[in-house]
Design an enzyme around this catalytic site. Sequence first.
Site, PDB file in Angstrom:
ATOM      1  N   GLU A  57       0.768  -1.333   0.065  1.00 24.30           N
ATOM      2  CA  GLU A  57       0.015  -0.121  -0.165  1.00 24.30           C
ATOM      3  C   GLU A  57       0.758   1.421  -0.075  1.00 24.30           C
ATOM      4  O   GLU A  57       0.679   2.192   0.900  1.00 24.30           O
ATOM      5  CB  GLU A  57      -1.044   0.191   1.121  1.00 24.30           C
ATOM      6  CG  GLU A  57      -2.049  -1.225   0.916  1.00 24.30           C
ATOM      7  CD  GLU A  57      -2.967  -1.298   2.193  1.00 24.30           C
ATOM      8  OE1 GLU A  57      -2.817  -0.523   3.145  1.00 24.30           O
ATOM      9  OE2 GLU A  57      -3.840  -1.807   2.142  1.00 24.30           O
TER      10      GLU A  57
ATOM     11  N   GLU B 214      -5.487  -7.667  -1.105  1.00 27.14           N
ATOM     12  CA  GLU B 214      -6.401  -7.526   0.374  1.00 27.14           C
ATOM     13  C   GLU B 214      -7.783  -7.303  -0.069  1.00 27.14           C
ATOM     14  O   GLU B 214      -7.923  -6.335  -0.990  1.00 27.14           O
ATOM     15  CB  GLU B 214      -5.534  -6.186   1.249  1.00 27.14           C
ATOM     16  CG  GLU B 214      -4.455  -6.826   1.914  1.00 27.14           C
ATOM     17  CD  GLU B 214      -3.837  -5.717   2.723  1.00 27.14           C
ATOM     18  OE1 GLU B 214      -4.753  -4.751   3.220  1.00 27.14           O
ATOM     19  OE2 GLU B 214      -2.550  -5.677   3.170  1.00 27.14           O
TER      20      GLU B 214
END
Length: 658
Positions: A209, A355
């Site tokens: 991320e 995710e």
Amino acid sequence: MSARTKLQAAATVAVALLGVAAAAPAATAAPTVGAPAVAAAPTADWLHTDGNRIVDEAGNQVWLTGANWFGFNASERVFHGLWSGNLESITRQMAQRGINIVRVPISTQLLLEWKAGQTIRPNVNTYVNPELEGLNNLQVFDHWLALCEKYGLKVMLDVHSAEADNSGHVYPVWWKGSITPELFFQGWEWITTRYRTNDTIVAMDVKNEPHGTPNDPERAKWDSSTDQDNFKYACETAGRRILAINPNLLILCEGIEIYPRAGATWDSPNTNPDRSPNYHYNWWGGNLRGVAEHPVNLGAQQDQLVYSPHDYGPLVYEQPWFEGDFDKDSLTNDVWRPNWFYIHEQNIAPLLIGEWGGRLGQDARQDRWMAALRDLMIENGIHHTFWCLNPNSGDTGGLLLDDWASWDETKYNQMLKPALWQHNGKFVGLDHQVRLGGTDSTTGMSLAERYAGGPGPGDTTAPTAPGRPTATDVTATAATLSWAAATDDVGVTAYEVLRATGSGAATVVGTVSGTTYRATGLNASTSYTFTVRARDAAGNVSAASPPSTVTTPAGNDNGDAGCAATYRVTSSWQGGYQAEVTVRNTGTAAISGWTVSWTAPAGTTISSLWNGRLTTSGTTVTVRNEPYNGQLAAGTSTTFGLTGSGSGTPSGLTCAAS
């Protein structure tokens, strides 16, 4: 086991399962898309890419369907849960339940500590885990890798943060303090070298991320520069340095948070952080718009590249696309396709959603988002790792419950299990010799077993039958059908909805890519029988689902020509329940607001309500729309949800449009 041991085992399995000579080389030519061709058993379990597919060394298409287990990235520097759960039991259960790869978050700081010979004795309950007595955290990791080999699991490593910190992922870039970009690359080189012959670890997710906005002091961008904050360059550099050591590893490059709109640059002002006219926003790690203009280049190992966005629902953050009514089609067109799904559709590279997931049964919008993404991945064979195994993930919860032994069966069965790779009623692993779940597993199979029998004419395996359709929002002229997804060894691409009246033959009345369908053009006071069948890309069609009979009412089901409301209890427990109410515009013109009312049974109270404004007077319950979900075009719908005590069955349900 090592690649050398794998080679010996592969020869034995090749003779037993495929009838080929033990010394025969593995085929390397990629087969036609969708064809499960096998020339010989691969000598190892390494993977590479072919267009938007991931294949093994023989060119057989595989599907990576897994979950995340965090803790090595955090200050504890070991898997969370070992303070109460047994490491082998958890690992075995993951494999037996069809998880074929585990994404393991780590930190650069941890890698540098291990490189320097610095280990710790982790917080492990040795009464529950006696086999871990006296082991340091690196030895625990090695012990776990051996368990993964035992149970046919594969592993993906993910540098989750620079520092070993439970909140380290919040920092936007891959360097921090004394951890420089060069040390970030060196950490990757060290762990790649340590496990370069161990094909249990098959993938490296370069950095979790990367994110940030132009207002942030440090933020990740995506272009073709060699700037320190260009994540595309960082992923290329790390990927090439990893592949120089082990050219067989999959390299995963996540997205970023923002990307300049047409006419804007990385120097353009960020005038409105929520809806800036200069930037496209998405989830942290979820913005891969830059790939279209600036693709990652891994040189000679380009066929090891996988792009890996993340995606979440409204319980994690209230993104703008959750404010109004949305469904799978709107999410695909407005969010997923422009940010990352185009990479799959244009056959640029495979996608692995690193995710996704979250809490189930607490917000109807959350459940709708999660089901939509699940179905998109099933229909297109998109790889994924569910977030997460850990019950201590604050904003998502886990697959395991707080005791680290029991599973959240509802979440697993409804959301994850349908999206796990299955064939002939068994889960498919990524190991050619070991069944998923272990040698004696009755729930899983190995890759060699999946592709036993040699070259075939193509994909001839039909999907499983979908679940029985259920009807909601039934009016005199329409009904909404939904069903449990089918599974397929490659991927379901569409569902055909069939309708029959009386003793007449069933005919196809609609084809959809998702697991819902709005049946329209029905007649009042008429019984219809609906079934659904699944179709894959090769044209194989499943058996029909169990039938569902729907009888339409004599007229509008709530006496109001403008809107209709349907009340459904979604779950219940001793003394309480949760319900969802669907509001649909049944007229021919748009409405600007709605009001739903009903009479609650005596003793019933509502404890919480979302996506609507609640007022009560005695036993009369009234819910009015929020500003963001009152406007409904003709034929569209929205939902609100509630929890309460007592009975969840109301009477006198009405809907009024304004």
